[in-house]
Design a protein around this motif. Structure first.
Motif, PDB file in Angstrom:
ATOM      1  N   VAL A   1       0.639  -9.100  -0.578  1.00 22.01           N
ATOM      2  CA  VAL A   1       0.399  -7.673  -0.331  1.00 22.01           C
ATOM      3  C   VAL A   1       0.444  -7.428   1.176  1.00 22.01           C
ATOM      4  O   VAL A   1       0.003  -8.272   1.960  1.00 22.01           O
TER       5      VAL A   1
ATOM      6  N   ILE B   1      -2.834 -11.933   1.458  1.00 21.28           N
ATOM      7  CA  ILE B   1      -2.392 -11.269   2.696  1.00 21.28           C
ATOM      8  C   ILE B   1      -2.903 -12.165   3.819  1.00 21.28           C
ATOM      9  O   ILE B   1      -4.107 -12.359   3.966  1.00 21.28           O
TER      10      ILE B   1
ATOM     11  N   LYS C   1     -10.139  -1.563  -7.132  1.00 19.72           N
ATOM     12  CA  LYS C   1     -10.374  -2.823  -6.428  1.00 19.72           C
ATOM     13  C   LYS C   1     -11.674  -2.680  -5.651  1.00 19.72           C
ATOM     14  O   LYS C   1     -11.968  -1.607  -5.121  1.00 19.72           O
TER      15      LYS C   1
ATOM     16  N   LEU D   1      -1.066  -0.418  -3.974  1.00 17.32           N
ATOM     17  CA  LEU D   1      -2.487  -0.341  -3.653  1.00 17.32           C
ATOM     18  C   LEU D   1      -2.751   0.903  -2.822  1.00 17.32           C
ATOM     19  O   LEU D   1      -2.192   1.056  -1.731  1.00 17.32           O
TER      20      LEU D   1
ATOM     21  N   ASP E   1      -8.672   1.383  -4.092  1.00 18.68           N
ATOM     22  CA  ASP E   1      -9.881   0.794  -3.499  1.00 18.68           C
ATOM     23  C   ASP E   1     -11.101   1.678  -3.730  1.00 18.68           C
ATOM     24  O   ASP E   1     -11.054   2.892  -3.471  1.00 18.68           O
TER      25      ASP E   1
ATOM     26  N   GLU F   1      -7.688 -12.376   1.453  1.00 16.14           N
ATOM     27  CA  GLU F   1      -7.211 -11.901   2.757  1.00 16.14           C
ATOM     28  C   GLU F   1      -7.588 -12.865   3.874  1.00 16.14           C
ATOM     29  O   GLU F   1      -8.750 -13.251   4.023  1.00 16.14           O
TER      30      GLU F   1
ATOM     31  N   VAL G   1      -7.416 -10.306  -4.615  1.00 10.66           N
ATOM     32  CA  VAL G   1      -6.743 -10.377  -3.314  1.00 10.66           C
ATOM     33  C   VAL G   1      -7.506 -11.376  -2.461  1.00 10.66           C
ATOM     34  O   VAL G   1      -8.742 -11.378  -2.457  1.00 10.66           O
TER      35      VAL G   1
ATOM     36  N   HIS H   1     -11.576  -8.869  -4.321  1.00 11.21           N
ATOM     37  CA  HIS H   1     -11.056  -9.029  -2.950  1.00 11.21           C
ATOM     38  C   HIS H   1     -12.012  -9.945  -2.194  1.00 11.21           C
ATOM     39  O   HIS H   1     -13.176  -9.604  -2.004  1.00 11.21           O
TER      40      HIS H   1
ATOM     41  N   GLY I   1      -5.002   1.711  -0.708  1.00 14.60           N
ATOM     42  CA  GLY I   1      -6.029   0.938  -0.015  1.00 14.60           C
ATOM     43  C   GLY I   1      -6.918   1.821   0.845  1.00 14.60           C
ATOM     44  O   GLY I   1      -6.503   2.893   1.295  1.00 14.60           O
ATOM     45  N   ASP I   2      -8.131   1.316   1.084  1.00 11.87           N
ATOM     46  CA  ASP I   2      -8.991   2.060   2.014  1.00 11.87           C
ATOM     47  C   ASP I   2      -8.513   1.865   3.452  1.00 11.87           C
ATOM     48  O   ASP I   2      -9.069   2.460   4.381  1.00 11.87           O
ATOM     49  N   SER I   3      -7.433   1.077   3.625  1.00 12.63           N
ATOM     50  CA  SER I   3      -6.768   1.007   4.934  1.00 12.63           C
ATOM     51  C   SER I   3      -6.201   2.373   5.305  1.00 12.63           C
ATOM     52  O   SER I   3      -5.804   2.583   6.450  1.00 12.63           O
TER      53      SER I   3
ATOM     54  N   THR J   1       0.841  -1.201   0.000  1.00 15.76           N
ATOM     55  CA  THR J   1       0.000   0.000   0.000  1.00 15.76           C
ATOM     56  C   THR J   1       0.879   1.255   0.000  1.00 15.76           C
ATOM     57  O   THR J   1       2.023   1.224   0.433  1.00 15.76           O
TER      58      THR J   1
ATOM     59  N   VAL K   1       0.315  -3.970   4.184  1.00 16.89           N
ATOM     60  CA  VAL K   1       0.141  -2.536   4.418  1.00 16.89           C
ATOM     61  C   VAL K   1       1.524  -1.969   4.756  1.00 16.89           C
ATOM     62  O   VAL K   1       2.211  -2.465   5.658  1.00 16.89           O
TER      63      VAL K   1
ATOM     64  N   TYR L   1      -0.180   5.756   0.264  1.00 16.49           N
ATOM     65  CA  TYR L   1      -1.299   6.698   0.247  1.00 16.49           C
ATOM     66  C   TYR L   1      -0.846   8.139  -0.009  1.00 16.49           C
ATOM     67  O   TYR L   1      -1.671   9.047  -0.039  1.00 16.49           O
TER      68      TYR L   1
HETATM   69  O1  KIV Z   1      -6.953  -1.512   2.026  1.00 21.10           O
HETATM   70  C1  KIV Z   1      -6.026  -2.335   2.062  1.00 21.10           C
HETATM   71  O2  KIV Z   1      -4.908  -2.053   2.526  1.00 21.10           O
HETATM   72  C2  KIV Z   1      -6.277  -3.664   1.517  1.00 21.10           C
HETATM   73  C3  KIV Z   1      -5.209  -4.695   1.716  1.00 21.10           C
HETATM   74  C4  KIV Z   1      -5.213  -5.194   3.100  1.00 21.10           C
HETATM   75  C5  KIV Z   1      -5.312  -5.785   0.728  1.00 21.10           C
HETATM   76  O3  KIV Z   1      -7.305  -3.903   0.965  1.00 21.10           O
END
Ligand code: KIV
Length: 272
Positions: free
Chosen positions: A221, A211, A121, A49, A91, A190, A188, A145, A51-53, A30, A223, A32
């Motif tokens: 993958v 993951i 994604k 990625l 995401d 998870e 993905v 995912h 990611g929405d994380s 990931t 974070v 951002y």
């Molecule tokens: O948002 C994210 O970081 C994810 C990963 C955990 C695959 O979707």
């Protein structure tokens, strides 16, 4: 004589398919923000990625649910400005695609148009098939995912391993085939048992990136904040920490504070 900038060979969805065919593992991480994405891309990562994380590690929310489409576009745009080589996947956030394929398409178009990213994604199986197909009609590559899908945390109740029981495992395998048939370029998986993930990776032609899904899949993958030890309280079994940046930053900041207080910073050579 002017020097020519060496051409960077960009990673595409086709590259990932070729990597699977050749048995070369895919490394995904990931990012951002601009600075991190530049470092990660420069290190040679295949896929970034957005990611929405980000909802957790950047904004401090407990779940991925609060992050908005506008916020995802902001993060993705910063990453796009930094990256020369990696394929960028973004995401679709919670609430921007579920249950309405037209809204899913509009959200995906906004991400592509406003950030310049390469693909999107989304989470889920047969229930998002129509959305995937509709997004694909606009020529937007989609990554699926399955397994632990954090946007459904309130349905699951916990972040525990998914599909340990036969019935859920069977449904997951069926969903993986649905996603491949719908046209996803990769999925993905998870936090599912390694044996199940290996079976899915063997059955599918598209790459399966895991993951917490063991080593039998086509790529991994993580974070970024977990990998470099910026997060310290999150320690699942699947996580390997490659650095301890939280500690290093704490020490560096502590030294800076002490130098300022001692009037040791700035010194003669650090001023004009
Ligand atoms: O948002 C994210 O970081 C994810 C990963 C955990 C695959 O979707």
């Amino acid at each position: 004589m002017p020097t020519r900038k060496t051409e960077v060979k960009k990673v595409t969805t086709h590259t990932l398919h070729e990597m699977k065919r050749l048995g070369e593992k895919i490394a995904m991480l990931t990012a951002y923000d601009y600075t991190t994405a530049k470092i990660v891309d420069g290190a040679g990562i295949d896929v970034i990625l957005v990611g929405d994380s980000a909802s957790n590690v950047m904004a401090g929310h407990e779940t991925t649910l609060p992050i908005t489409l506008d916020q995802m576009i902001y993060h993705a745009s910063s990453v796009v400005r930094a990256v020369d080589r990696a394929l960028i996947v973004v995401d679709l956030p919670f609430g921007s695609y579920q249950g309405n394929s037209k809204e899913a398409l509009n959200s995906a178009i906004r991400i592509m148009k406003e950030s310049g990213a390469h693909s999107v994604k989304l989470e889920g199986g047969s229930e998002v098939k129509e959305s995937i197909e509709r997004i694909l009609t606009a020529g937007i590559p989609v990554m699926g995912h399955l397994g632990l899908t954090p946007q459904s945390i309130y349905k699951f109740g916990t972040y525990n391993v998914r599909a340990k029981e036969e019935e859920e495992a069977k449904r997951l395998i069926e969903d993986a085939h649905v996603l491949e048939k719908a046209g996803c370029f990769a999925i993905v998986l998870e936090k599912v048992p390694a044996a199940l993930a290996t079976k899915v990776a063997r059955e599918l032609e598209i790459p399966v990136i895991g993951i917490g899904a063991g080593g039998g899949v086509d790529g991994q993958v993580l974070v970024y904040h977990d990998l470099v030890g910026l997060t310290t309280e999150f320690s699942p079994r699947f996580l390997r920490r490659y650095a301890n940046l939280a500690e290093e930053i704490n020490t560096a900041v502590g030294k800076y504070i002490s130098d300022v207080k001692k009037k040791d910073f700035p010194n003669e050579s650090e001023q004009y």
